[in-house]
Design a protein around this motif. Sequence first.
Motif, PDB file in Angstrom:
ATOM      1  N   UNK A  33       0.837  -1.214   0.000  1.00  0.00           N
ATOM      2  CA  UNK A  33       0.000   0.000   0.000  1.00  0.00           C
ATOM      3  C   UNK A  33       0.864   1.254   0.000  1.00  0.00           C
ATOM      4  N   UNK A  58      -9.446   0.845  -2.745  1.00  0.00           N
ATOM      5  CA  UNK A  58      -9.413   0.818  -1.281  1.00  0.00           C
ATOM      6  C   UNK A  58     -10.479   1.753  -0.706  1.00  0.00           C
ATOM      7  N   UNK A  59     -10.527   2.985  -1.235  1.00  0.00           N
ATOM      8  CA  UNK A  59     -11.492   3.964  -0.738  1.00  0.00           C
ATOM      9  C   UNK A  59     -12.923   3.496  -1.023  1.00  0.00           C
ATOM     10  N   UNK A  62     -13.920   0.591   1.143  1.00  0.00           N
ATOM     11  CA  UNK A  62     -14.241   1.061   2.494  1.00  0.00           C
ATOM     12  C   UNK A  62     -15.614   1.703   2.546  1.00  0.00           C
ATOM     13  N   UNK A  63     -15.913   2.492   1.524  1.00  0.00           N
ATOM     14  CA  UNK A  63     -17.210   3.185   1.482  1.00  0.00           C
ATOM     15  C   UNK A  63     -18.367   2.189   1.439  1.00  0.00           C
ATOM     16  N   UNK A  66     -18.765   0.107   4.645  1.00  0.00           N
ATOM     17  CA  UNK A  66     -19.344   0.875   5.746  1.00  0.00           C
ATOM     18  C   UNK A  66     -20.861   1.023   5.613  1.00  0.00           C
ATOM     19  N   UNK A  84      -2.897  12.482  15.972  1.00  0.00           N
ATOM     20  CA  UNK A  84      -3.162  11.817  14.693  1.00  0.00           C
ATOM     21  C   UNK A  84      -2.287  12.389  13.577  1.00  0.00           C
ATOM     22  N   UNK A  88       0.370  10.245  11.539  1.00  0.00           N
ATOM     23  CA  UNK A  88       0.309  10.165  10.079  1.00  0.00           C
ATOM     24  C   UNK A  88       1.632  10.533   9.437  1.00  0.00           C
TER      25      UNK A  88
ATOM     26  N   UNK B 111      -2.901   0.905   4.700  1.00  0.00           N
ATOM     27  CA  UNK B 111      -4.089   0.317   4.077  1.00  0.00           C
ATOM     28  C   UNK B 111      -5.382   0.631   4.835  1.00  0.00           C
ATOM     29  N   UNK B 114      -6.458   4.333   4.559  1.00  0.00           N
ATOM     30  CA  UNK B 114      -7.137   4.706   3.314  1.00  0.00           C
ATOM     31  C   UNK B 114      -8.541   4.096   3.245  1.00  0.00           C
ATOM     32  N   UNK B 115      -8.661   2.814   3.650  1.00  0.00           N
ATOM     33  CA  UNK B 115      -9.972   2.164   3.624  1.00  0.00           C
ATOM     34  C   UNK B 115     -10.958   2.906   4.526  1.00  0.00           C
ATOM     35  N   UNK B 117     -10.825   6.036   5.322  1.00  0.00           N
ATOM     36  CA  UNK B 117     -11.167   7.315   4.693  1.00  0.00           C
ATOM     37  C   UNK B 117     -12.381   7.096   3.788  1.00  0.00           C
ATOM     38  N   UNK B 118     -12.374   5.978   3.049  1.00  0.00           N
ATOM     39  CA  UNK B 118     -13.525   5.637   2.210  1.00  0.00           C
ATOM     40  C   UNK B 118     -14.787   5.483   3.036  1.00  0.00           C
ATOM     41  N   UNK B 119     -14.622   4.984   4.273  1.00  0.00           N
ATOM     42  CA  UNK B 119     -15.770   4.808   5.169  1.00  0.00           C
ATOM     43  C   UNK B 119     -16.126   6.114   5.879  1.00  0.00           C
ATOM     44  N   UNK B 123     -11.243  10.682  11.872  1.00  0.00           N
ATOM     45  CA  UNK B 123      -9.901  10.474  12.422  1.00  0.00           C
ATOM     46  C   UNK B 123      -8.961   9.908  11.352  1.00  0.00           C
ATOM     47  N   UNK B 126      -7.835  12.634   8.919  1.00  0.00           N
ATOM     48  CA  UNK B 126      -6.738  13.461   9.452  1.00  0.00           C
ATOM     49  C   UNK B 126      -5.419  12.700   9.312  1.00  0.00           C
ATOM     50  N   UNK B 127      -5.444  11.423   9.747  1.00  0.00           N
ATOM     51  CA  UNK B 127      -4.201  10.667   9.739  1.00  0.00           C
ATOM     52  C   UNK B 127      -3.728  10.376   8.311  1.00  0.00           C
TER      53      UNK B 127
END
Lengths: 143, 175
Positions: A33, A58-59, A62-63, A66, A84, A88, B111, B114-115, B117-119, B123, B126-127
């Motif tokens: 990644x 990936x994004x 995740x969307x 969720x 955070x 990061x 990983x 990023x995943x 962020x999609x959700x 937090x 930001x990270x």
Amino acid sequence: MENFTPLSSLAGGLLIGLASAAMLVFNGRIAGISGITGGVLKLPKGDSLWRLLFAAGLLGGGFVYALFAPEAFTNTVDRSTAALVVAGLLVGFGTQMGSGCTSGHGICGLSRFSMRSVVAVGSFMATAALTVFVVTRFFGGVL
Amino acid sequence: MSPTTKQNLASLGVGLLFAAGLALSGMTLPSKVIGFFDFSRGLESWDPSLAFVMGGGMAVYLPIYRLVRGRKAPLFDDRFRLPTRKDIDVRLVGGAVLFGLGWGLGGFCPGPALTSVGALSSKAMIMAASMLVGMFLFQQVEKLLDQAKAKAASKAEPKPEAATTNRKMNAGAAS
């Protein structure tokens, strides 16, 4: 061992392994990644579309996940915005400097018996454990 | 369909599947990552799940890697592009140590960040944003170091090849 989820973690791990193996079988690349994402920033190099699409996957994944199971993303860890941001920066800088993260060095590198990956995984696991110890012991788990 | 288009579609599919795996495994829950590294409250409250994620991933990847290794090329490209470096250097260990610090502090590796962020996790946003800045910062540092090295090399030996070889040797195999 409260919160222990052997079955879903193993199943998720198998999917991660399958995804990483697909990257190898189809595209001949390591599913790392940090390497793939970091490469997006090195524009213009000509080979960034596949990187962007991987990140979009990936994004998007995740969307969609969720929508059906929002509890998979509940963040109960008490961290300030400042913590955070620092975390990061360290993760981004460190993974570029060390050429990999949990996926590239972890899943792929260890499976390939790469000594570099063994050393990297040992180093970041040990440091992460030490960091968690310090945060828990000296800051009460809140930072 | 051109090979490039096939590669692009495969990348998208791998990203989607990877995200599903991360979310199912619990890696998108920073509390589980921190629970794995937290031994301070004894074995009863330790959460070994992360080891099962790694184990599951390797259980699939390792045999497939062994099968594929002997082949000339992957399905959608003319050759494999895998890391070849073997040397253990300060950069590798130093980078891993910094990454471990950030992972333990924030609970997200790249990983899951990023995943999440999609959700739409704030937090994670930001990270992940600061992670991209961190990546960019290292790449700038790397550029400066490469330039300095090339300069030093051309001073020591005024042949243009020297600088090029030096840079090639230092180009790490990013994974």
